[in-house]
Write a protein that holds these residues in place. Structure first.
Motif, short mmCIF file in Angstrom:
data_model
loop_
_atom_site.label_atom_id
_atom_site.label_comp_id
_atom_site.label_asym_id
_atom_site.label_seq_id
_atom_site.Cartn_x
_atom_site.Cartn_y
_atom_site.Cartn_z
N SER A 56 8.09 -6.76 -35.08
CA SER A 56 7.14 -5.92 -35.82
C SER A 56 7.28 -6.23 -37.28
O SER A 56 7.59 -7.34 -37.67
CB SER A 56 7.41 -4.45 -35.51
N ILE A 57 7.08 -5.24 -38.14
CA ILE A 57 7.18 -5.51 -39.58
C ILE A 57 8.62 -5.81 -39.95
O ILE A 57 9.56 -5.32 -39.31
CB ILE A 57 6.63 -4.31 -40.40
N ASP A 58 8.80 -6.65 -40.99
CA ASP A 58 10.15 -7.08 -41.35
C ASP A 58 11.03 -5.89 -41.72
O ASP A 58 10.57 -4.89 -42.23
CB ASP A 58 10.09 -8.07 -42.51
N PRO A 74 -3.96 -7.35 -52.76
CA PRO A 74 -4.17 -6.84 -51.41
C PRO A 74 -3.49 -7.71 -50.36
O PRO A 74 -3.31 -8.92 -50.55
CB PRO A 74 -5.70 -6.88 -51.25
N VAL A 75 -3.12 -7.10 -49.24
CA VAL A 75 -2.33 -7.76 -48.22
C VAL A 75 -3.24 -8.31 -47.13
O VAL A 75 -4.09 -7.60 -46.58
CB VAL A 75 -1.31 -6.78 -47.61
N GLY A 76 -3.04 -9.60 -46.80
CA GLY A 76 -3.74 -10.20 -45.67
C GLY A 76 -2.89 -10.10 -44.41
O GLY A 76 -1.66 -10.13 -44.46
N ARG A 77 -3.56 -9.98 -43.27
CA ARG A 77 -2.88 -9.85 -41.99
C ARG A 77 -3.24 -11.02 -41.08
O ARG A 77 -4.39 -11.44 -41.02
CB ARG A 77 -3.29 -8.54 -41.30
N GLN A 113 -3.82 -7.91 -34.08
CA GLN A 113 -2.91 -8.32 -35.15
C GLN A 113 -1.70 -9.00 -34.55
O GLN A 113 -1.09 -8.52 -33.60
CB GLN A 113 -2.50 -7.11 -35.97
N GLN A 114 -1.31 -10.16 -35.13
CA GLN A 114 -0.23 -10.98 -34.60
C GLN A 114 1.11 -10.72 -35.28
O GLN A 114 2.16 -10.99 -34.71
CB GLN A 114 -0.58 -12.46 -34.74
N TYR A 115 1.06 -10.25 -36.53
CA TYR A 115 2.28 -10.09 -37.33
C TYR A 115 2.06 -8.92 -38.27
O TYR A 115 1.02 -8.84 -38.94
CB TYR A 115 2.53 -11.39 -38.10
N ALA A 116 3.00 -7.99 -38.28
CA ALA A 116 2.78 -6.74 -39.00
C ALA A 116 2.94 -6.86 -40.50
O ALA A 116 2.47 -6.01 -41.25
CB ALA A 116 3.73 -5.66 -38.47
N GLY A 117 3.62 -7.91 -40.96
CA GLY A 117 3.80 -8.08 -42.40
C GLY A 117 2.60 -8.75 -43.05
O GLY A 117 1.64 -9.16 -42.39
N GLY A 118 2.65 -8.86 -44.37
CA GLY A 118 1.60 -9.57 -45.09
C GLY A 118 1.81 -11.07 -44.99
O GLY A 118 2.95 -11.56 -44.96
N THR A 165 4.13 -12.08 -47.60
CA THR A 165 3.78 -11.31 -48.80
C THR A 165 4.13 -9.84 -48.60
O THR A 165 4.92 -9.48 -47.73
CB THR A 165 2.28 -11.47 -49.11
N ASP A 166 3.55 -8.99 -49.44
CA ASP A 166 3.72 -7.54 -49.31
C ASP A 166 5.13 -7.10 -49.63
O ASP A 166 5.67 -6.19 -49.01
CB ASP A 166 3.33 -7.09 -47.89
#
Length: 487
Positions: free
Chosen positions: A9-11, A346-349, A366-371, A394-395
């Motif tokens: 999920s997100i880092d 802004p964050v791209g997904r 969505q494949q990856y929760a981070g930017g 990013t993000d």
């Protein structure tokens, strides 16, 4: 702090401790020095099998006669060359000697994306040319090998050839065809399986059109695949291919034809108009027949960069970086970046679009929760099924990272280092390697604390650092590049 970890999920690694300060904007400082065949200090070991040259493109100078350009996209083009052989590396950087460069050296600002360059001379020339200003030759976005010529590209219909060894400018590059173009693709998809490049142009008019074309290996004549009626037209930066299709994503970020005819417009950014009530449309064209085989629509979104596309069980799988709107374009103005750096961008997904051509529908996940931005796959998987996508993570505040996403499992492996900003990563597969991630990833990394750029060689499977190549200066943040094994 260095962090390497995997997550579904997100880092989860702690945020870097570096505070956002003006030092973060060192990547938007002009670089005046040029180096030729420089032998940089190397820490670690560069694999002996790594043979070829990475050539990158991007802005290198942002000031002209004391005046700063308004937008990151308007910096003067500077090529950067990193050549590998027998575990060694050689570095060269050089500005393209274009008309835009000559104007800048004479104190005239001629950037045309987001910088006001209005003058009575330009207004007169614009009116004389029936509303469309002379396109800039500041080709600072990408590079390609076309018919054995190495060419710098931008979205204006101008191309500049250069010597791949010295980076000396050779002059304007011309195609041997008459495909109409007011705007053109800076991203040419290099399909190694069909041995051709695929791109597109945008033509204004009463009925705007996108002209999708291919360039066979060893030719400089574009062959038209299809001309598709445009809505808007839209600002489209990138495209994808499968082995049978070419794919454009048409967002509702419209290019106003009426604004294009206005000689008082400041640049291309002044022509853009976000229309959130209009849908995003995916255009899927058969590469052999030119037929539009699908054009599903969904809610308004924006995309700069594609990852890759391929066929699977009758569906078309398209991976790309999606933004909820077009704010990313304006957020890359130098006023915004000088004040805050990248954290406010802004964050791209990373998204997967599964297109059913028979039903003319698309499902998004969505494949990856981070930017993520500036995504790449290994060259062998272009237009074919890929498992891994590499990109800029990013993000985060105080750094940009490197991420490798397993698109089969959703697991992401990340690399972060406090105060370091990773640019576009280029995965290079080992020549006799079978796995996609049997190889290395090459990525410039700007250390804002040292004010120095390193070209970092990562293991493509684990993202551990194999070598750091210390450049003699801090390179301004660039855009895109290609690894040319033939050089």
């Amino acid at each position: 702090m260095v962090a390497i970890h995997a997550t579904a999920s997100i880092d989860t690694c702690p945020n870097p401790t570096h505070d956002v300060t003006h030092s973060e904007t060192v990547g938007f400082h002009s670089l005046s020095t040029e180096r030729t065949a420089y032998s940089p200090r190397v820490e670690g070991t560069i694999p002996a099998w790594l043979s070829g040259t990475l050539i990158r493109n991007g802005p290198g100078k942002f000031e002209v006669d004391g005046r700063r350009v308004n937008h990151w996209f308007d910096g003067l083009a500077m090529l950067r060359r990193y050549s590998f052989a027998d575990g060694n590396v050689e570095y060269t950087n050089r500005f393209l000697r274009t008309d835009a460069y000559a104007d800048a050296m004479a104190g005239r600002l001629t950037g045309q994306f987001g910088t006001d360059t209005r003058s009575w001379r330009r207004i007169f020339e614009t009116i004389r040319s029936f509303g469309l200003p002379e396109p800039t030759d500041n080709t600072n976005v990408h590079v390609a090998n076309i018919d054995g010529e190495y060419v710098a590209l931008t979205e204006a219909p101008q191309r500049v050839a250069f010597d791949p060894e010295t980076l000396d400018t050779r002059g304007s590059f011309e195609f041997e065809d008459e495909i109409p173009e007011q705007i053109t693709a800076a991203h040419l998809v290099d399909d190694p399986h069909r041995e051709e490049l695929v791109g597109f142009t945008t033509e204004f008019g009463l009925q705007p059109q996108y002209h999708i074309y291919r360039i066979p290996r060893g030719s400089r004549r574009r062959r038209l695949i299809s001309s598709v009626d445009a809505r808007g037209p839209a600002y489209i930066h990138d495209c994808s291919v499968t082995d049978k299709h070419a794919i454009l994503v048409e967002s509702p970020l419209r290019l106003s034809v009426l604004r294009a005819l206005n000689p008082f417009s400041e640049g291309a950014i002044d022509l853009l108009n976000w229309e959130p009530s209009m849908p995003t449309r995916i255009l899927v064209v058969d590469r052999s027949t030119g037929a539009l085989v699908a054009d599903p629509t969904f809610e308004a979104t924006f995309c700069f960069h594609h990852v890759n596309a391929y066929l699977e069980a009758g569906d078309i799988v398209l991976d790309l970086i999606e933004f909820p709107n077009s704010e990313i374009v304006g957020s890359l103005s130098l006023d915004a970046l000088d004040g805050q750096g990248f954290p406010d961008v802004p964050v791209g997904r990373l998204m997967r679009y599964r297109i059913d051509p028979a039903a003319n529908t698309v499902d998004r996940s969505q494949q990856y929760a981070g930017g993520m931005e500036l995504p790449r796959v290994v060259q062998a998987t272009v237009g074919r099924r890929h498992r891994y996508a590499y990109g800029q993570a990013t993000d985060r505040s105080g750094a940009n990272g490197l991420v490798k996403v397993d698109c089969d499992t959703g697991v992401a492996t990340e690399w972060w280092e406090d105060g370091c900003y990773v640019e576009e990563p280029i995965p290079v597969q080992r020549p006799d390697g079978e796995a996609e991630d049997d190889g290395v990833v090459l990525a410039p990394v700007l250390d804002i604390n040292r004010e120095q750029t390193q070209l970092v060689v990562f293991d493509a499977a684990t993202l551990t650092v194999e070598a750091r190549v210390y450049l003699p200066h801090a390179e301004p943040f660039g855009f895109h590049g290609r690894f040319f094994p033939e050089l």
